[in-house]
Design a protein around this motif. Structure first.
Motif, PDB file in Angstrom:
ATOM      1  N   GLU A  55      -1.485 -12.493  -4.413  1.00 20.11           N
ATOM      2  CA  GLU A  55      -0.871 -13.288  -5.481  1.00 20.11           C
ATOM      3  C   GLU A  55       0.330 -12.583  -6.093  1.00 20.11           C
ATOM      4  OE1 GLU A  55      -3.571 -14.718  -8.437  1.00 20.11           O
ATOM      5  OE2 GLU A  55      -5.019 -15.377  -6.940  1.00 20.11           O
ATOM      6  N   TRP A  56       0.364 -11.272  -6.030  1.00 18.71           N
ATOM      7  CA  TRP A  56       1.449 -10.491  -6.618  1.00 18.71           C
ATOM      8  C   TRP A  56       2.650 -10.383  -5.681  1.00 18.71           C
ATOM      9  CZ3 TRP A  56       2.324  -5.856  -3.991  1.00 18.71           C
ATOM     10  CH2 TRP A  56       1.320  -5.471  -3.102  1.00 18.71           C
ATOM     11  N   GLY A  57       2.563 -10.959  -4.465  1.00 17.66           N
ATOM     12  CA  GLY A  57       3.717 -11.009  -3.565  1.00 17.66           C
ATOM     13  C   GLY A  57       3.778  -9.924  -2.527  1.00 17.66           C
ATOM     14  N   GLY A  58       2.711  -9.194  -2.311  1.00 20.24           N
ATOM     15  CA  GLY A  58       2.715  -8.117  -1.324  1.00 20.24           C
ATOM     16  C   GLY A  58       1.376  -7.959  -0.639  1.00 20.24           C
ATOM     17  N   LYS A  59       1.283  -6.964   0.205  1.00 16.92           N
ATOM     18  CA  LYS A  59       0.062  -6.679   0.970  1.00 16.92           C
ATOM     19  C   LYS A  59      -0.189  -5.181   0.919  1.00 16.92           C
ATOM     20  CE  LYS A  59      -2.963  -6.798   4.472  1.00 16.92           C
ATOM     21  NZ  LYS A  59      -4.322  -7.162   4.275  1.00 16.92           N
ATOM     22  N   GLN A  60      -1.387  -4.784   0.607  1.00 19.96           N
ATOM     23  CA  GLN A  60      -1.764  -3.375   0.653  1.00 19.96           C
ATOM     24  C   GLN A  60      -2.538  -3.135   1.939  1.00 19.96           C
ATOM     25  OE1 GLN A  60      -3.753  -1.962  -2.821  1.00 19.96           O
ATOM     26  NE2 GLN A  60      -3.735   0.142  -2.114  1.00 19.96           N
ATOM     27  N   PHE A  61      -2.000  -2.268   2.801  1.00 19.16           N
ATOM     28  CA  PHE A  61      -2.649  -1.924   4.061  1.00 19.16           C
ATOM     29  C   PHE A  61      -3.513  -0.687   3.850  1.00 19.16           C
ATOM     30  CE2 PHE A  61       1.228  -4.137   5.297  1.00 19.16           C
ATOM     31  CZ  PHE A  61       0.754  -5.023   6.242  1.00 19.16           C
ATOM     32  N   GLU A  62      -4.754  -0.743   4.277  1.00 13.20           N
ATOM     33  CA  GLU A  62      -5.657   0.396   4.168  1.00 13.20           C
ATOM     34  C   GLU A  62      -5.516   1.258   5.421  1.00 13.20           C
ATOM     35  OE1 GLU A  62      -7.415   1.028   1.465  1.00 13.20           O
ATOM     36  OE2 GLU A  62      -6.783  -0.829   0.510  1.00 13.20           O
ATOM     37  N   TRP A  63      -5.445   2.583   5.240  1.00 14.71           N
ATOM     38  CA  TRP A  63      -5.317   3.505   6.366  1.00 14.71           C
ATOM     39  C   TRP A  63      -6.658   3.745   7.044  1.00 14.71           C
ATOM     40  CZ3 TRP A  63      -1.415   4.866   9.120  1.00 14.71           C
ATOM     41  CH2 TRP A  63      -0.149   4.804   8.566  1.00 14.71           C
ATOM     42  N   THR A  64      -6.586   4.042   8.313  1.00 19.19           N
ATOM     43  CA  THR A  64      -7.756   4.453   9.072  1.00 19.19           C
ATOM     44  C   THR A  64      -7.514   5.869   9.561  1.00 19.19           C
ATOM     45  OG1 THR A  64      -6.826   3.544  11.108  1.00 19.19           O
ATOM     46  CG2 THR A  64      -8.252   2.098   9.827  1.00 19.19           C
ATOM     47  N   ALA A  65      -8.561   6.536   9.975  1.00 17.46           N
ATOM     48  CA  ALA A  65      -8.420   7.911  10.481  1.00 17.46           C
ATOM     49  C   ALA A  65      -7.409   7.945  11.621  1.00 17.46           C
ATOM     50  CB  ALA A  65      -9.769   8.423  10.959  1.00 17.46           C
ATOM     51  N   GLY A  66      -6.544   8.938  11.601  1.00 19.96           N
ATOM     52  CA  GLY A  66      -5.550   9.096  12.659  1.00 19.96           C
ATOM     53  C   GLY A  66      -4.243   8.378  12.398  1.00 19.96           C
TER      54      GLY A  66
END
Length: 122
Positions: free
Chosen positions: A34-45
């Motif tokens: 809703e705020w106009g963006g995307k937060q990508f979660e990191w994975t190992a490596g």
């Protein structure tokens, strides 16, 4: 001395924010919050590369483009085919390197972006 520990975000200035957000959602699968963006979660490596290019570097696209975003993808060929099928401007060049495979395209505002398929197992 304090040091930067990574890239926390990438922010694009748009002539038409609503249209550009919709374009990235449709063509790259970036589901916007809703705020106009995307937060990508990191994975190992996972990692993020940060680099400075000279003003005349062709790698970044047009001389007026001051930045380029590199998006990690699982299958470069499939992503490039998907973009071409949707009528997106896609470079014919694909670069195969020790660091993975790279391809390039442009969004609806003409911003060149890079797609990166890491080597198997990374």
């Amino acid at each position: 001395m304090e040091r930067v520990t990574g890239i926390g975000g990438i922010f694009l200035r748009a002539r038409d924010g609503e249209a550009l957000r919709a374009w990235y959602a449709e063509h790259l699968g970036v589901d916007m919050g809703e705020w106009g963006g995307k937060q990508f979660e990191w994975t190992a490596g996972g990692s993020t590369t940060w680099a400075v290019f000279d003003a005349d570097a062709e790698h970044l696209g047009e001389p007026t483009q001051s930045f380029m975003v590199n998006y990690r993808v699982a299958d470069l060929d499939a992503m490039l085919a998907q973009l071409r099928a949707a009528g997106v401007k896609v470079s014919d060049e694909v670069s195969d390197t020790d660091y993975g495979r790279f391809g390039w395209a442009h969004d609806i505002e003409g911003n060149k972006f890079e797609l990166w398929q890491p080597p198997a197992g990374e």
